[in-house]
Design a protein around this motif. Structure first.
Motif, mmCIF file in Angstrom:
data_model
loop_
_atom_site.group_PDB
_atom_site.id
_atom_site.type_symbol
_atom_site.label_atom_id
_atom_site.label_comp_id
_atom_site.label_asym_id
_atom_site.label_seq_id
_atom_site.Cartn_x
_atom_site.Cartn_y
_atom_site.Cartn_z
ATOM 1 N N UNK A 104 0.871 -1.175 0.083
ATOM 2 C CA UNK A 104 0.233 -0.068 0.017
ATOM 3 C C UNK A 104 0.744 1.333 -0.018
ATOM 4 N N UNK A 105 1.722 1.429 0.810
ATOM 5 C CA UNK A 105 2.550 2.773 0.826
ATOM 6 C C UNK A 105 3.525 2.806 -0.376
ATOM 7 N N UNK A 106 3.311 4.036 -0.574
ATOM 8 C CA UNK A 106 4.391 4.315 -1.836
ATOM 9 C C UNK A 106 5.993 3.984 -1.582
ATOM 10 N N UNK A 107 6.417 3.771 -0.544
ATOM 11 C CA UNK A 107 7.591 3.304 -0.161
ATOM 12 C C UNK A 107 7.933 1.803 -1.142
ATOM 13 N N UNK A 108 6.702 1.162 -1.306
ATOM 14 C CA UNK A 108 6.969 -0.059 -2.209
ATOM 15 C C UNK A 108 7.205 0.198 -3.443
ATOM 16 N N UNK A 109 7.099 1.405 -3.937
ATOM 17 C CA UNK A 109 7.318 1.859 -5.431
ATOM 18 C C UNK A 109 8.205 2.597 -5.330
ATOM 19 N N UNK A 215 0.896 13.857 0.097
ATOM 20 C CA UNK A 215 1.799 13.765 1.116
ATOM 21 C C UNK A 215 2.804 12.775 1.212
ATOM 22 N N UNK A 216 2.368 11.629 1.140
ATOM 23 C CA UNK A 216 3.091 10.145 1.105
ATOM 24 C C UNK A 216 4.146 10.345 0.075
ATOM 25 N N UNK A 217 3.590 10.489 -1.206
ATOM 26 C CA UNK A 217 4.171 10.517 -2.349
ATOM 27 C C UNK A 217 5.631 11.427 -2.090
ATOM 28 N N UNK A 218 5.058 12.650 -1.543
ATOM 29 C CA UNK A 218 6.089 13.740 -1.529
ATOM 30 C C UNK A 218 7.309 13.524 -0.450
ATOM 31 N N UNK A 219 6.777 12.796 0.740
ATOM 32 C CA UNK A 219 7.650 12.391 1.808
ATOM 33 C C UNK A 219 8.686 11.191 0.989
ATOM 34 N N UNK A 220 8.418 10.476 0.223
ATOM 35 C CA UNK A 220 9.219 9.440 -0.507
ATOM 36 C C UNK A 220 10.204 10.111 -1.273
ATOM 37 N N UNK A 221 9.741 11.119 -2.039
ATOM 38 C CA UNK A 221 10.677 11.962 -3.099
ATOM 39 C C UNK A 221 11.756 12.610 -2.267
ATOM 40 N N UNK A 222 11.175 13.349 -1.264
ATOM 41 C CA UNK A 222 11.982 14.278 -0.452
ATOM 42 C C UNK A 222 13.240 13.324 0.267
#
Length: 230
Positions: A104-109, A215-222
Motif C-alpha cells: 500500500x505505501x508508496x515506499x513499496x514503489x 503527502x506520502x509520495x512527496x515524503x518518499x521523493x524528498x
C-alpha cells in the motif's frame, strides 16, 4: 539483483507511522505529532460535524446554550471517534487512503515508480544498483533505511505530519459516515438528512485520501532526493 547498499536480511516495514520521526525524541516525538493532528485537524472536524448534526436536527444553527446542552454527547462522539481511530489497524487506514490491498505505501514503489516523477532524484544512482528491480517490500525497507538518516530534516518532518494528519482525517470521515446512520435509527435525523451527511463525509474522505497520498509520495521523493547520490 540486490543493490550494494542494501545489506542484511530484508525487512518488511509495514507501519505507516514509521513516517514519523522516531530518531529524534523517540516515542515523545510520535506522541507530539499525534497530539498536533488531534488538535489541529480532528477536533475542528468533529466540532463541525457536531454542529451540522444539531443544525439538521433542530432546523437552525445551534446557539451557545444548545451547544452546551449537547456538550456531553459531543464529548462522547469525540472520545468514541478517537478510540476507534486507535483500534483500527494501520493496514486498514492505509487501504482507505491508497485503495490497495497489498504494497500500500508508496515506499513499496519508491525506486521503480515514485523516483521517476522528481527531477531532483538522480536516476543513475538507482539504475546502477538495481534498486528499481526489487520487489515492493524490499523497496520499502530500503527506502526506510534512507528515511532514518534524514528523518529530522524539516521537509521530511513536514511531509510526515501532513501524511499522518490527512490519513487520520480520512479514517475519521469514514467513521463519521458510518456512524451517521445511527442518528436516523434513534430518530434524531430523517433519513434524507442522514443521506446528505453521509454523502458529504464520503466526498470529503475521498478528497482527504488524495491529500494523504500526495503527502506520502512527496515524503518518499524528498527522502530520495536528499539521500541518493549521482
Amino acid at each position: 539483483m540486490t543493490p550494494r547498499y542494501f545489506s542484511g536480511a530484508r525487512r518488511n516495514v509495514e507501519s505507516n507511522d514509521h513516517t514519523i520521526s522516531a530518531e529524534k525524541g523517540g516515542g515523545m516525538a510520535l506522541f507530539s505529532m499525534k497530539a498536533r493532528v488531534v488538535a489541529q485537524y480532528l477536533v475542528p472536524l468533529i466540532t463541525a460535524y457536531a454542529v451540522l448534526i444539531v443544525w439538521l436536527s433542530d432546523g437552525h444553527i445551534p446557539t451557545v446554550e444548545a451547544v452546551l446542552k449537547r456538550a456531553m454527547p459531543a464529548a462522547s462522539l469525540f472520545i468514541g471517534c478517537q478510540l476507534l481511530q486507535d483500534l483500527i489497524p494501520k493496514g486498514l487506514k492505509e487501504v482507505l487512503v491508497f485503495w490497495r490491498a497489498t504494497d500500500r505505501l508508496p515506499g513499496h514503489r519508491a525506486f521503480s515508480v515514485v523516483a521517476k516523477s522528481d527531477t531532483r532524484i538522480p536516476l543513475a544512482g538507482i539504475l546502477g544498483t538495481g534498486a528499481a528491480e526489487l520487489d515492493g517490500p524490499s523497496q520499502n525497507a530500503l527506502w526506510y533505511q534512507k528515511y532514518k538518516t534524514v528523518s529530522s530534516e524539516q521537509s521530511v518532518v513536514h511531509e510526515s505530519f501532513r501524511y499522518l494528519a490527512w490519513r487520520d482525517v480520512t479514517t475519521a470521515l469514514w467513521l463519521l459516515a458510518v456512524g451517521s446512520i445511527a442518528f436516523a435509527l434513534i430518530g434524531w435525523l430523517f433519513w434524507a438528512d442522514v443521506l446528505v451527511v453521509v454523502s458529504a463525509c464520503i466526498v470529503a474522505a475521498l478528497l482527504t485520501a488524495l491529500a494523504a497520498r500526495n503527502a506520502a509520495n512527496s515524503l518518499v521523493r524528498n527522502v530520495l532526493a536528499q539521500t541518493l547520490e549521482v
